[in-house]
Write an enzyme that holds these catalytic residues in place. Sequence first.
Site, PDB file in Angstrom:
ATOM      1  N   CYS A  42       5.692  25.940  -4.584  1.00 31.80           N
ATOM      2  CA  CYS A  42       6.370  24.826  -4.031  1.00 31.80           C
ATOM      3  C   CYS A  42       7.178  24.217  -4.987  1.00 31.80           C
ATOM      4  O   CYS A  42       7.334  24.118  -6.397  1.00 31.80           O
ATOM      5  CB  CYS A  42       5.191  23.859  -3.835  1.00 31.80           C
ATOM      6  SG  CYS A  42       5.438  22.246  -3.072  1.00 31.80           S
ATOM      7  N   ASP A  44       7.035  21.057  -6.016  1.00 34.73           N
ATOM      8  CA  ASP A  44       6.520  19.990  -6.623  1.00 34.73           C
ATOM      9  C   ASP A  44       6.654  19.926  -8.065  1.00 34.73           C
ATOM     10  O   ASP A  44       6.422  21.091  -8.851  1.00 34.73           O
ATOM     11  CB  ASP A  44       4.925  20.258  -6.187  1.00 34.73           C
ATOM     12  CG  ASP A  44       4.343  18.736  -6.733  1.00 34.73           C
ATOM     13  OD1 ASP A  44       4.209  18.461  -7.913  1.00 34.73           O
ATOM     14  OD2 ASP A  44       3.674  18.255  -5.637  1.00 34.73           O
ATOM     15  N   ARG A  46       5.117  18.946 -10.449  1.00 35.51           N
ATOM     16  CA  ARG A  46       3.680  19.304 -11.292  1.00 35.51           C
ATOM     17  C   ARG A  46       3.229  20.767 -11.309  1.00 35.51           C
ATOM     18  O   ARG A  46       2.043  20.705 -11.810  1.00 35.51           O
ATOM     19  CB  ARG A  46       2.599  18.084 -10.687  1.00 35.51           C
ATOM     20  CG  ARG A  46       2.859  16.876 -10.707  1.00 35.51           C
ATOM     21  CD  ARG A  46       1.787  16.049  -9.699  1.00 35.51           C
ATOM     22  NE  ARG A  46       1.995  16.556  -8.657  1.00 35.51           N
ATOM     23  CZ  ARG A  46       1.305  15.869  -7.321  1.00 35.51           C
ATOM     24  NH1 ARG A  46       0.413  15.037  -7.618  1.00 35.51           N
ATOM     25  NH2 ARG A  46       1.570  16.428  -6.234  1.00 35.51           N
ATOM     26  N   HIS A  98      -0.467  24.945  -3.823  1.00 33.77           N
ATOM     27  CA  HIS A  98      -1.270  24.057  -4.695  1.00 33.77           C
ATOM     28  C   HIS A  98      -2.069  23.033  -3.788  1.00 33.77           C
ATOM     29  O   HIS A  98      -1.442  22.466  -2.718  1.00 33.77           O
ATOM     30  CB  HIS A  98      -0.550  23.413  -5.610  1.00 33.77           C
ATOM     31  CG  HIS A  98       0.629  22.292  -5.178  1.00 33.77           C
ATOM     32  ND1 HIS A  98       0.535  21.119  -5.151  1.00 33.77           N
ATOM     33  CD2 HIS A  98       1.863  22.586  -4.451  1.00 33.77           C
ATOM     34  CE1 HIS A  98       1.469  20.410  -4.438  1.00 33.77           C
ATOM     35  NE2 HIS A  98       2.248  21.087  -4.286  1.00 33.77           N
ATOM     36  N   CYS A 101      -0.572  19.026  -2.050  1.00 37.73           N
ATOM     37  CA  CYS A 101       0.686  19.254  -1.772  1.00 37.73           C
ATOM     38  C   CYS A 101       1.238  18.347  -0.620  1.00 37.73           C
ATOM     39  O   CYS A 101       0.630  18.278   0.723  1.00 37.73           O
ATOM     40  CB  CYS A 101       1.133  20.691  -1.257  1.00 37.73           C
ATOM     41  SG  CYS A 101       2.375  21.273  -0.753  1.00 37.73           S
TER      42      CYS A 101
HETATM   43 ZN    ZN Z   1       3.829  20.937  -2.685  1.00 41.43          ZN
END
Ligand code: ZN
Length: 238
Positions: A42, A44, A46, A98, A101
């Site tokens: 992803c 993301d 993080r 994750h 999400c």
């Molecule tokens: Zn995500």
Amino acid sequence: MEELRQLLENNARWAAAAVERDPDYFKRLERQQQPQHLWIGCSDSRVPANEIVAMQPGELFVHRNVANVVAHSDLNCQSVIQFAVERLRVKHVMVVGHYGCSGVHAALDRSRSAGISDYWLGHVRDVVSQYQNLLDAEPTDHRRESLLGELNVLEQALNVCTSAAVLDAWARGQELSVHGWIYRLGDGLLRHLNFAVDAPCDSSELRTRCVGKILAERARYRARRSAEVSKATTAAGA
Ligand code: ZN
């Protein structure tokens, strides 16, 4: 502009430190990249791929998009898979989701439109439709979302297994395995979702087996958590 200047300064310091540790570091990287792994994760912020698995530049080939989707119609992702498998000859492809999400969350939230990204999230909504009964059986939104995150990894990893580049690689006897992992933001740990495939497979049979393992592992996790809470409550009352 000040913030961007900071990034450039950070980069200069990082490059200088790398050369100080190893004078040939960038010269070596410039000459070749030989990653053994393709990470499809992803976007993301993080979930930084290299950092999580402690890998250096040159060691991990990475493709990221919202909700780690592998669509057969996505030329970007399919090109990455083809390049990684045919040119770089990676040995492992990991699809990494994750918990927490935003893409998975939005796919479950039918009340709002995410604009253009709604088209993209249609791939995750397909997973919702496919497993609607299982998702409806979860008692809370939190648990529904975490289950969808796991099922989404499973379906996207299956899409890797049925991509043309991967099927061609297996047909010519190339060593290559596909894995499904999920990352927990709360503890920084990756979990294997019992999805590991190294040859052409019957998607339907594999799906049934993996969903069974996912549900069994979730039941074990809840039992462990419940035992921990009960132990803590007993200790507090003693
Ligand atoms: Zn995500």
